[in-house]
Design a protein around this motif. Structure first.
Motif, PDB file in Angstrom:
ATOM      1  N   ILE A  82       0.813  -1.209   0.000  1.00  0.00           N
ATOM      2  CA  ILE A  82       0.000   0.000   0.000  1.00  0.00           C
ATOM      3  C   ILE A  82       0.854   1.271   0.000  1.00  0.00           C
ATOM      4  O   ILE A  82       0.432   2.309  -0.522  1.00  0.00           O
ATOM      5  N   ALA A 133       1.434   2.053  -3.489  1.00  0.00           N
ATOM      6  CA  ALA A 133       0.250   1.956  -4.350  1.00  0.00           C
ATOM      7  C   ALA A 133      -0.206   3.316  -4.871  1.00  0.00           C
ATOM      8  O   ALA A 133      -0.169   4.315  -4.158  1.00  0.00           O
ATOM      9  N   SER A 134      -0.642   3.299  -6.109  1.00  0.00           N
ATOM     10  CA  SER A 134      -1.243   4.490  -6.713  1.00  0.00           C
ATOM     11  C   SER A 134      -2.757   4.486  -6.559  1.00  0.00           C
ATOM     12  O   SER A 134      -3.398   5.521  -6.742  1.00  0.00           O
ATOM     13  N   ALA A 144      -6.712   3.412   3.834  1.00  0.00           N
ATOM     14  CA  ALA A 144      -5.821   3.593   2.685  1.00  0.00           C
ATOM     15  C   ALA A 144      -5.585   5.067   2.407  1.00  0.00           C
ATOM     16  O   ALA A 144      -4.453   5.486   2.122  1.00  0.00           O
ATOM     17  N   ARG A 145      -6.631   5.863   2.497  1.00  0.00           N
ATOM     18  CA  ARG A 145      -6.501   7.286   2.197  1.00  0.00           C
ATOM     19  C   ARG A 145      -5.900   8.075   3.354  1.00  0.00           C
ATOM     20  O   ARG A 145      -4.960   8.855   3.159  1.00  0.00           O
ATOM     21  N   VAL A 180      -3.120   7.304   0.092  1.00  0.00           N
ATOM     22  CA  VAL A 180      -3.472   6.916  -1.280  1.00  0.00           C
ATOM     23  C   VAL A 180      -4.617   7.809  -1.744  1.00  0.00           C
ATOM     24  O   VAL A 180      -5.690   7.841  -1.143  1.00  0.00           O
TER      25      VAL A 180
END
Length: 222
Positions: free
Chosen positions: A63, A66-67, A86-87, A92
């Motif tokens: 992660i 990760a894009s 994730a954000r 991300v």
């Protein structure tokens, strides 16, 4: 780019194959090792067993490099929690979550997390096939306020410029379907026999637009 997917169901596994075929690296997370059987034999991505909202599991999935992150498990809560981790924790920016409950989808959309409300989309598609006449919704945003609609126009509009229809309906034509192909019109584009008109508008305006295109046009091409 590297993409992390949470959920190796039918959607997640299909998405993983599509992304890998497009040249991206993929890591897919699922709490059940049995779920990875849905992946084809030649799948080169990482398979991680665990929960998509577990930080250690996400790190193992890459992660931090990760894009994009996609949450498509069968649980709304798991999807949205994972998307937020994730954000907000890993930064991300490109995050999408599948949400079954359209009311929840609206809330999370307002929080800045793009969602795909599958129940609402599926219902719209069923209505299009059950009730093909009049205005058919092709796409609706999670709030339900904006729709892309297919308008069954009156044959009287054949030979009329798109600009005239837009003026009469007080809307913008997003595109035309002509002989199986999509066409982005200009104001001077002339509506032909068989054209299917698609408009993007507020859902509250759709009935008014439908009424307008059902009336005789005032201006015709010379």
């Amino acid at each position: 780019m590297h993409i992390v997917i949470m959920g190796c169901g039918r959607v997640g596994s299909t998405l993983a194959h599509i992304l890998e075929d497009k040249g991206h690296t993929v890591a897919i997370i699922d709490q059940s090792p049995e779920a990875f059987r849905r992946l084809r034999g030649g799948f080169k991505g990482r398979r991680i067993t665990g929960f998509g909202f577990d930080r250690d599991v996400l790190v193992e999935a890459g992660i931090e490099q990760a894009s994009a992150f996609v949450a498509v498990s069968s649980g709304d809560n798991s999807n949205i929690i994972s998307a937020r981790v994730a954000r907000e924790t890993f930064g991300v920016e490109n995050v999408v979550a599948r949400i079954y409950d359209p009311r929840r989808a609206e809330v999370y959309q307002r929080l800045g997390i793009p969602t795909v409300a599958t129940v609402r989309w599926t219902a719209d598609q069923m209505v299009r096939r059950l009730l093909p006449e009049g205005v058919s919704s092709l796409w609706r945003d999670p709030t339900g306020e904006v729709v892309l609609a297919e308008v069954q126009s009156d044959p009287k509009w054949i030979g009329t410029k798109v600009a005239a229809l837009e003026e009469a309906a007080k809307t913008r034509v997003a595109f035309l379907s002509r002989m199986g192909e999509a066409l982005v019109p200009t104001g001077d584009t002339v509506i032909q026999d068989g054209d299917v008109i698609h408009v993007m508008a507020a859902s509250s305006d759709i009935e008014r637009i439908n009424d307008a295109v059902s009336q005789r046009p005032e201006q015709r091409v010379e």
